[in-house]
Structures are given as C-alpha cells and as structure tokens.
Design an enzyme around this catalytic site. Structure first.
Site, PDB file in Angstrom:
ATOM      1  CD  GLU A  97      -2.656   1.144   2.638  1.00  0.00           C
ATOM      2  OE1 GLU A  97      -3.700   1.810   2.673  1.00  0.00           O
ATOM      3  OE2 GLU A  97      -2.258   0.439   3.604  1.00  0.00           O
ATOM      4  CE  LYS A 106      -7.647   1.485   3.321  1.00  0.00           C
ATOM      5  NZ  LYS A 106      -6.471   1.957   4.100  1.00  0.00           N
ATOM      6  CB  CYS A 113      -4.603  -1.699   4.154  1.00  0.00           C
ATOM      7  SG  CYS A 113      -3.692  -1.710   5.726  1.00  0.00           S
TER       8      CYS A 113
END
Length: 263
Positions: free
Chosen positions: A39, A109, A143
C-alpha cells in the site's frame, strides 16, 4: 500464473527512489506474470497527503502510474500496488492500480482507516473492482478492507462460476497488529473459496513500524508461502487454478451463500 509479492521498505515521500528500488527487484524476478507491491508503495502511508500524494495530470497520469506502465511493458507482466493520488478536483484517493502492458485498472480504497485519520483527507471509493489477468479473476482490495467481509463476499456469477478466483490485499499494516492480519487473511480465503495474495510493507514511517507478514493463502486457508517477518524479501508462487477448481467442484460452498445487496 506466477505471482511475485514484494515485501519492501518504502522511502518516505520519494516516488523516484522507490521506483528505482522496485525495478531492480522486479528485474531479478523476470518471468513473473504479476508483481504485487504494498500500500502506498511510492511514498509511504501518508494520512496527511498534501505535498506527498502524487498529483494526477488532466490525462489521469502521475509519475508512479507511468512507471508501472513502463515496467509492465518491459517485463511483459502486470504490476499492482496502491498510490496516494490527488485528483485534478483536489480530492485525494488511496488508489490501487493494476497495470498490464495494454490496460490500466484502478480501485479506490472503500474502507478508509478512521482510527489513523485517513477519512479526514481521503475520499472513499464505492465500486468493487475485479480484473481478469492470464485467465484468473482477481478482486482488488487495500489493507483495512480485510476487516469487512460483506463487501468482498464471493458469489456465483451469471455464467455459473464464482465471481473471482483470488483477492489481492496490499497493506501498510503496523507491526503491533500483525497477529490480527494473520487471522483475517485465512478467513477471507476460506469463506470466499479463493486464493489470497497479501503484501505488507517493511520498515518505518513517521508514525509506525512495519515487519511484513506477506503471504499467499489457498482456498482452504493454508499458507502456500510467506516472507519472513522483519526482512525485505519476496516470494513467488504459481497459482494452481486446476486444484482450486477441483476443490470448488468437490465442495461447492459458494452455491449456498446468501444473496444480499450493497447499499
């Protein structure tokens, strides 16, 4: 399909330096079909992105995206990793790019890390993104997304086959919470009857320490291979799609899943 997961340190706020370091590693792993990077691999995890995130030009390009395109063409592969980007309208996104020699896909995300301040400056993506590469259907995730199983629930598509075959998770997951990371990843693989390709970074940023925890997990929750913690290294794994399909046919749990609607 051969995948290589790069458990790398990240030079803070230095896209050019990180690109050069990653190019050298990728060159040594020629023959890989898909490289997966952590990330925000070009800058480090910047919750205050002003002056650090890469600004997109009117064509939607930035330095790191151009580098990814170049490496994908040079090595005849796909390159995947998330980048902190600033859109021309001023909004910031934690954007996961999946770049092939001919195409570029992106996923913003969805679950922003409120505890760490990510929601203060970034906009959340709303779309679930699945790409197909070398015949493998891959769901893109970042994540904190790993904590939210409903958003990634696999299902049977209109063609009678599972929606996807693998999930990619790229992360900057702090060292103190790595035990949780190791529990969540097998759960996502088991419940979605798929491979999980999970890459976590190494090193330190201004806030956190990272020790990795990079691994490939199969549909039964077994760790196929993993990187040693606390070390910059990589792993390469051949995804056995025949074995995955045999397991799914023998034990078709996805067919019994609940239908639901994302709001």
């Amino acid at each position: 399909m051969k995948v290589s997961l790069l458990q790398r340190d990240v030079i803070w706020a230095d896209p050019e330096g990180n690109a050069a370091a990653n190019s050298a590693i990728m060159e040594s792993l020629r023959g890989t079909d898909l490289f997966v990077l952590p990330e925000m691999f070009s800058t480090g995890f910047a919750t205050s992105p002003e002056g650090i995130a890469e600004e997109l030009d009117p064509k939607g390009e930035c330095f790191t995206l151009r580098w990814m395109r170049k490496e994908a063409s040079r090595l005849d592969c796909a390159v995947c990793g998330s980048v902190a980007v600033k859109e021309t309208d001023g909004r910031f996104f934690n954007r996961l790019y999946f770049v092939t020699p001919d195409m570029c896909f992106s996923y913003d995300k969805h679950h922003l890390f409120t505890y760490g301040g990510e929601t203060k400056n970034y906009s959340a993506g709303q779309e679930k993104v699945i790409v197909v590469w070398k015949g493998v259907k891959i769901l893109l995730q970042v994540c904190y997304d790993v904590r939210f199983p409903v958003f990634v629930r696999n299902s049977i598509a209109d063609d009678g086959k599972p929606e996807y075959d693998a999930i990619i998770y790229v992360a900057s997951w702090p060292a103190k919470r790595v035990p949780t990371w190791k529990k969540l990843l097998p759960a996502r693989a088991i419940e979605n009857q798929c491979y999980v390709l999970a890459v976590n970074r190494m090193g330190n940023d201004p806030v956190c320490e990272y020790i990795g925890g990079t691994m490939v997990i199969d549909a039964m929750g077994n760790v196929v291979d993993s990187c040693p913690e606390g070390k910059e290294t990589s792993i390469s794994v051949d995804l056995d799609m025949e074995a995955l399909n045999r397991f799914r046919s023998k034990f078709p749990v996805l067919e019994d899943g609940d239908e639901f609607c994302m709001v």
